[in-house]
Design an enzyme around this catalytic site. Structure first.
Site, PDB file in Angstrom:
ATOM      1  N   ALA A   1       0.809  -1.217   0.000  1.00  0.00           N
ATOM      2  CA  ALA A   1       0.000   0.000   0.000  1.00  0.00           C
ATOM      3  C   ALA A   1       0.845   1.271   0.000  1.00  0.00           C
ATOM      4  CB  ALA A   1      -0.950   0.007   1.188  1.00  0.00           C
TER       5      ALA A   1
ATOM      6  N   ASN B   1      -5.330   3.835  11.099  1.00  0.00           N
ATOM      7  CA  ASN B   1      -4.581   2.679  11.597  1.00  0.00           C
ATOM      8  C   ASN B   1      -4.276   2.746  13.088  1.00  0.00           C
ATOM      9  OD1 ASN B   1      -3.075   4.730   9.917  1.00  0.00           O
ATOM     10  ND2 ASN B   1      -1.399   3.985  11.197  1.00  0.00           N
TER      11      ASN B   1
ATOM     12  N   ALA C   1      -2.058  -6.633   1.136  1.00  0.00           N
ATOM     13  CA  ALA C   1      -2.406  -8.022   1.470  1.00  0.00           C
ATOM     14  C   ALA C   1      -2.099  -8.364   2.931  1.00  0.00           C
ATOM     15  CB  ALA C   1      -1.659  -8.990   0.538  1.00  0.00           C
ATOM     16  N   HIS C   2      -0.983  -7.829   3.455  1.00  0.00           N
ATOM     17  CA  HIS C   2      -0.554  -8.295   4.775  1.00  0.00           C
ATOM     18  C   HIS C   2      -1.364  -7.714   5.929  1.00  0.00           C
ATOM     19  CE1 HIS C   2       1.955  -4.977   6.592  1.00  0.00           C
ATOM     20  NE2 HIS C   2       2.027  -4.564   5.339  1.00  0.00           N
TER      21      HIS C   2
ATOM     22  N   CYS D   1       9.083   6.126  18.423  1.00  0.00           N
ATOM     23  CA  CYS D   1      10.506   6.333  18.663  1.00  0.00           C
ATOM     24  C   CYS D   1      11.127   7.009  17.455  1.00  0.00           C
ATOM     25  CB  CYS D   1      11.184   4.991  18.884  1.00  0.00           C
ATOM     26  SG  CYS D   1      11.748   4.771  20.555  1.00  0.00           S
TER      27      CYS D   1
HETATM   28  C1  LIG Z   1       0.123  -0.534   6.778  1.00  0.00           C
HETATM   29  C2  LIG Z   1      -0.451   0.662   6.149  1.00  0.00           C
HETATM   30  C3  LIG Z   1       0.086   1.194   4.959  1.00  0.00           C
HETATM   31  C4  LIG Z   1       1.320   0.628   4.310  1.00  0.00           C
HETATM   32  O1  LIG Z   1       1.070  -0.605   3.694  1.00  0.00           O
HETATM   33  P1  LIG Z   1       2.283  -1.520   3.228  1.00  0.00           P
HETATM   34  O2  LIG Z   1       1.613  -2.569   2.369  1.00  0.00           O
HETATM   35  O3  LIG Z   1       2.884  -2.088   4.467  1.00  0.00           O
HETATM   36  O4  LIG Z   1       3.225  -0.685   2.441  1.00  0.00           O
HETATM   37  C5  LIG Z   1      -0.529   2.293   4.410  1.00  0.00           C
HETATM   38  N1  LIG Z   1      -1.609   2.848   4.980  1.00  0.00           N
HETATM   39  C6  LIG Z   1      -2.156   2.369   6.113  1.00  0.00           C
HETATM   40  C7  LIG Z   1      -3.366   3.026   6.678  1.00  0.00           C
HETATM   41  C8  LIG Z   1      -1.578   1.273   6.741  1.00  0.00           C
HETATM   42  O5  LIG Z   1      -2.115   0.822   7.868  1.00  0.00           O
END
Ligand SMILES: *Cc1c(COP(=O)(O)O)cnc(C)c1O
Length: 406
Positions: free
Chosen positions: A75, A155, A204-205, A330
């Site tokens: 993302a 998030n 995906a993760h 941090c």
């Molecule tokens: C984790 C996250 C991302 C980044 O996604 P990645 O696939 O780890 O690069 C972007 N935006 C939000 C809101 C996220 O929680």
């Protein structure tokens, strides 16, 4: 059943890969290893078929068509491609972008980069609830505005933005609407048609798939969005993102999306019940604890709580067999309070003592009870040592005290 420690309750940072997803991926490392771009033989065709199947699974989860899905490395890349891709492609039309202060760094840092290159960016504030004010948004739009980028759900605090209303405003004004959907897709119903989203970032993760693969939804009609590519070389993904596709990763991503679609209703019930159990167990036993962000528009599996009169680091140390995130980041040598909580108006002390609980598919009631007990015990123990807590209990308004340092 005995509880296995440490307990993972940080599912906004990443999720474990669902074993059913692993099973779907495995053949694509070995016997089905073909390059999806190899057009001349069965190995390539099998890879391509698997990729197209995944594209359809992902599209179905968000109400899109398969051709509107562009695969990326995650993302962060999707956010970059959406924002920079629109900025470059529509530079003639305007140079103004609107976003908001509690976005993920993948959006904020991308906007900062564009500011250095001469674009203008408006960072809308949020209200105490964590949501933007729609009148602020309306007022910020100018004839030069080409893009609105507002995340679906945050998030840290799990607050869901008024997405369909934003989509409507964007459409009225003829401005593209990008949403970072990472935390929402697969967890709550997301529909790019109903929500009026033109570009949507997914990873995906964060939904029980593998790391290192993501997608950007790019609307093809009403309106059609064009993007300037960020990666050149071979014209994969209809020219928007070149590079050999990560076939096993994409297969896992597709499978993960299918599972989310089929199980979302049940899973939401289970996770929100666990979350409410955690909330009840903590808040009924501790005073001076505060939930950050409105619970009215909220992800089912998230809660973010601040504990007054404890010290953030001691709190985390006290619950070190529980994996959660805190409201401190941090940065080099100093502990900075979370910029998200700061934007909500949460004071520095409370920001440092906040904990983000991200409950996931594989958490159990026993784990929730264990975590709640650990938190309650630890907070009580730390408060017993706190003269401030004692004074507050005796009725002194600690915030009005006149601090003198010798
Ligand atoms: C984790 C996250 C991302 C980044 O996604 P990645 O696939 O780890 O690069 C972007 N935006 C939000 C809101 C996220 O929680």
């Amino acid at each position: 059943m005995a509880i296995k420690l440490p307990i993972y309750m940080d599912n906004h940072a990443t999720t474990p890969v669902d074993p059913r997803v692993v099973d779907a991926m495995l053949p694509y490392f070995t016997e089905k290893f073909g390059n999806a771009a190899s057009r001349n033989h069965a190995f390539g065709w099998a890879g391509e078929e698997a990729v197209e199947n995944a594209r359809a699974q992902i599209a179905q989860l968000i109400g899109a068509t398969p051709k509107e899905i562009v695969f990326t490395s995650g993302a962060t890349e999707s956010d970059n491609l959406a924002i920079k891709g629109v900025a470059e492609m529509y530079r003639e039309k305007g140079n103004h972008i609107i976003t908001q202060v509690t976005e993920h760094k993948a959006v904020l840092d991308t906007c900062k980069r564009l500011e250095k290159e001469g674009y203008e960016v408006t960072y809308l504030p949020v209200e105490k609830s964590g949501q933007i004010n729609l009148d602020d948004l309306r007022r910020a739009i100018t004839p030069k505005t080409i893009l609105i980028s507002i995340m679906y759900a945050n998030n840290e605090i799990g607050v869901i933005q008024p997405i369909a209303e934003i989509g409507k405003i964007a459409k009225e004004k003829g401005v593209f609407f990008h949403s970072d959907g990472v935390q929402a897709v697969g967890k709550v119903p997301v529909d790019v048609q109903k929500d009026g989203i033109d570009l949507l970032s997914i990873s995906a993760h964060k939904l029980y798939g593998p790391k290192g693969v993501g997608a950007l939804y790019v609307r093809r009609k009403n309106p059609r969005v064009q993007l300037t590519a960020m990666v050149d070389g071979g014209g994969h993904e209809r020219g928007m993102r070149s590079g050999t596709l990560n076939v096993p990763g994409i297969v896992g991503f597709g499978k993960a999306c299918e599972l989310c679609r089929l199980e979302m209703a049940e899973e939401t019930k289970k996770l929100s019940a666990l979350r409410d159990r955690l909330r009840g167990a903590i808040m009924s036993k501790l005073d001076e604890t505060f939930i950050n962000g409105t619970m009215e528009h909220h992800l089912p599996h998230n809660i973010n709580i601040s504990f007054a009169y404890v010290e953030g680091e001691s709190l985390l140390m006290g619950i070190n067999d529980v994996a959660v995130s805190s409201g401190s980041a941090c940065t080099s040598a100093t502990l900075e309070p979370s910029y998200v909580l700061k934007a909500l108006g949460v004071g520095e002390d409370l920001a440092h003592t906040s904990i983000r609980f991200g409950i996931g598919r594989f958490n159990t009631e026993e784990e929730v009870d264990y975590v709640a007990n650990r938190v309650v015990e630890t907070v009580n123990r730390l408060r017993e040592l706190s003269p401030l807590y004692e004074m507050a209990k005796e009725g002194t308004d600690v915030s009005k005290m006149n601090w003198k340092t010798a």
